[in-house]
Design an enzyme around this catalytic site. Sequence first.
Site, PDB file in Angstrom:
ATOM      1  NE  ARG A   8      58.251   6.317  12.937  1.00 39.05           N
ATOM      2  CZ  ARG A   8      58.629   5.041  12.994  1.00 39.05           C
ATOM      3  NH1 ARG A   8      57.811   4.106  13.427  1.00 39.05           N
ATOM      4  NH2 ARG A   8      59.844   4.702  12.633  1.00 39.05           N
ATOM      5  CG  HIS A  45      60.910   2.189   8.290  1.00 35.15           C
ATOM      6  ND1 HIS A  45      60.024   2.592   9.247  1.00 35.15           N
ATOM      7  CD2 HIS A  45      60.919   0.837   8.353  1.00 35.15           C
ATOM      8  CE1 HIS A  45      59.505   1.531   9.871  1.00 35.15           C
ATOM      9  NE2 HIS A  45      60.034   0.455   9.326  1.00 35.15           N
ATOM     10  CD  GLU A  84      61.924  -1.500  14.936  1.00 32.84           C
ATOM     11  OE1 GLU A  84      62.299  -2.477  14.280  1.00 32.84           O
ATOM     12  OE2 GLU A  84      60.843  -1.477  15.550  1.00 32.84           O
ATOM     13  CG  ASN A 123      59.200   1.451  16.740  1.00 33.73           C
ATOM     14  OD1 ASN A 123      58.642   2.511  16.997  1.00 33.73           O
ATOM     15  ND2 ASN A 123      59.758   1.203  15.572  1.00 33.73           N
ATOM     16  CE1 TYR A 166      54.709  -4.142  16.137  1.00 34.72           C
ATOM     17  CE2 TYR A 166      56.894  -3.222  16.460  1.00 34.72           C
ATOM     18  CZ  TYR A 166      55.680  -3.228  15.794  1.00 34.72           C
ATOM     19  OH  TYR A 166      55.438  -2.321  14.802  1.00 34.72           O
ATOM     20  CD  GLU A 218      57.195   0.636  13.847  1.00 33.45           C
ATOM     21  OE1 GLU A 218      57.163  -0.611  13.990  1.00 33.45           O
ATOM     22  OE2 GLU A 218      57.972   1.207  13.068  1.00 33.45           O
TER      23      GLU A 218
HETATM   24  C1  BGC Z   1      59.251  -2.240  11.940  1.00 31.00           C
HETATM   25  C2  BGC Z   1      58.114  -2.321  10.952  1.00 31.00           C
HETATM   26  C3  BGC Z   1      57.543  -3.717  10.949  1.00 31.00           C
HETATM   27  C4  BGC Z   1      56.992  -4.017  12.319  1.00 31.00           C
HETATM   28  C5  BGC Z   1      56.361  -5.386  12.447  1.00 31.00           C
HETATM   29  C6  BGC Z   1      58.984  -2.952  13.226  1.00 31.00           C
HETATM   30  O1  BGC Z   1      60.131  -3.639  13.600  1.00 31.00           O
HETATM   31  O2  BGC Z   1      59.641  -0.907  12.160  1.00 31.00           O
HETATM   32  O3  BGC Z   1      58.607  -1.946   9.702  1.00 31.00           O
HETATM   33  O4  BGC Z   1      56.573  -3.897   9.965  1.00 31.00           O
HETATM   34  O5  BGC Z   1      58.023  -3.942  13.255  1.00 31.00           O
HETATM   35  O6  BGC Z   1      57.302  -6.387  12.222  1.00 31.00           O
END
Ligand code: BGC
Length: 448
Positions: free
Chosen positions: A78, A122, A167, A292, A294, A355
């Site tokens: 991607r 993006h 996002e 995505n 985290y 992601e």
């Molecule tokens: C984004 C990326 C970013 C990653 C880490 C995501 O929110 O799509 O561009 O580098 O998080 O912060």
Amino acid sequence: MAAIPRLPEGFVWGTATSAFQIEGAVDEDGRGPSVWDAFTATPGKVRDGHTAATACDHYHRYEEDVALLRRLGADAYRFSVAWPRVQPDGTGPVNEPGLAFYDRLVDALLDAGVTPMPTLFHWDLPQALEDRGGWLDRDTAHRFAAYAAAVADRLGDRVRHWITLNEPFEHMALGYALGQHAPGHTYLLDALPAAHHQLLGHGLATAALRAAGAPHVMLTNSYTPAIPYSGSKADTEAARAYDTLHRRLFTDPVLLGAYPDLDGFGLAGPLPFVKDGDLDRIKAPIDGLGVNYYNPTRVTAPEPGTTPLPFELAEFEHVNTTDFGWPVIPSGLTQTLLELTADYGPALPPLWVTENGCSYDTAPDADGRIRDQARIDYLEAHVKAVAAAVEQGADVRGYLVWSLLDNFEWAEGYHQRFGLVHVDFATLERTPKDSFDRYAALIAEQRR
Ligand code: BGC
């Protein structure tokens, strides 16, 4: 550690990047300026004044980077297309050399047996469009669809998987509400039209991609379970409000054709910027939803009079964090995938983790090797979290690590390293980390 369960046959493994974060070459071959070029040039906006003028120099070194993907055994990659390379002013005729770069990249990926998955936006909006209001201006949605059509016209004979936006929540929140990202506005809740116009752009671009014969179109959102600070009613309501803003505002219109109730934000009644027919366009069927992930977000009720918002964010206690300070909570990924599955039911298309990754600044050892065990642990735990969600009924089709390379991490500049591959930003030398080898082995094990 326990073995990683096998994901279903045909599950897609890969990595993700974005144009502004890796390409460099910002003044080459007719590329126009983007909001991020302007933002990085503004003193105080990016840590230590870092710019993305060179970044990973991927624009010139893409063949080396594609060779890394081949070595990894990735099924898919991607990347994002930089709108200001294709249309320097965001409108009008295409800039042939800019499109030619993505043409070469797609061919190189296909030669390497890697499926290209371009994202069309993006965050690097052409500055000329920002000068006309950016995503606060409804016309940007129409310009986005025209740009999508131009890219599909050029690459659509070889690209099957498209992602419209990356996002839109973060872009609205950080770029238009809080001023931490380009274009740097601090409009707080007045940033909401930037949500709607991005979603309208997604709908119009989806129609343009379909007209060009695109078989597989997705939208990528960020998802984060909203965890109430305590079991109190006030904290539970605050978490629900956060979930409305972060998740439902960007998912309900796309999957259900309606905005969630925003009464709790002082926005009772119809949103003035939503015009007749917009929601029909926004809910154009999609073939997958990009997730995505985290970390989860801990939410508490606000102290009265401290914020115009119906929530405040709080820290998790006693959890490991990455070098970015983000909590490492893999179960949040299972939770997110299962909540989407339960909450949207038959309206939900297949999910793709577009992601997932972590920032650890592991330096090379004296022998040059980068022993980033923390990243290996993070990735293994999160792949297991995906497997757990699949086992419990989530339809997940792929998993893409953020990121292939250490890169320009927005307002953090080069301070956060998310790559499977270390980049020396002085020499631009690429060195696969231990996590790269572990991910390659994981992909091979899954195929066996
Ligand atoms: C984004 C990326 C970013 C990653 C880490 C995501 O929110 O799509 O561009 O580098 O998080 O912060």
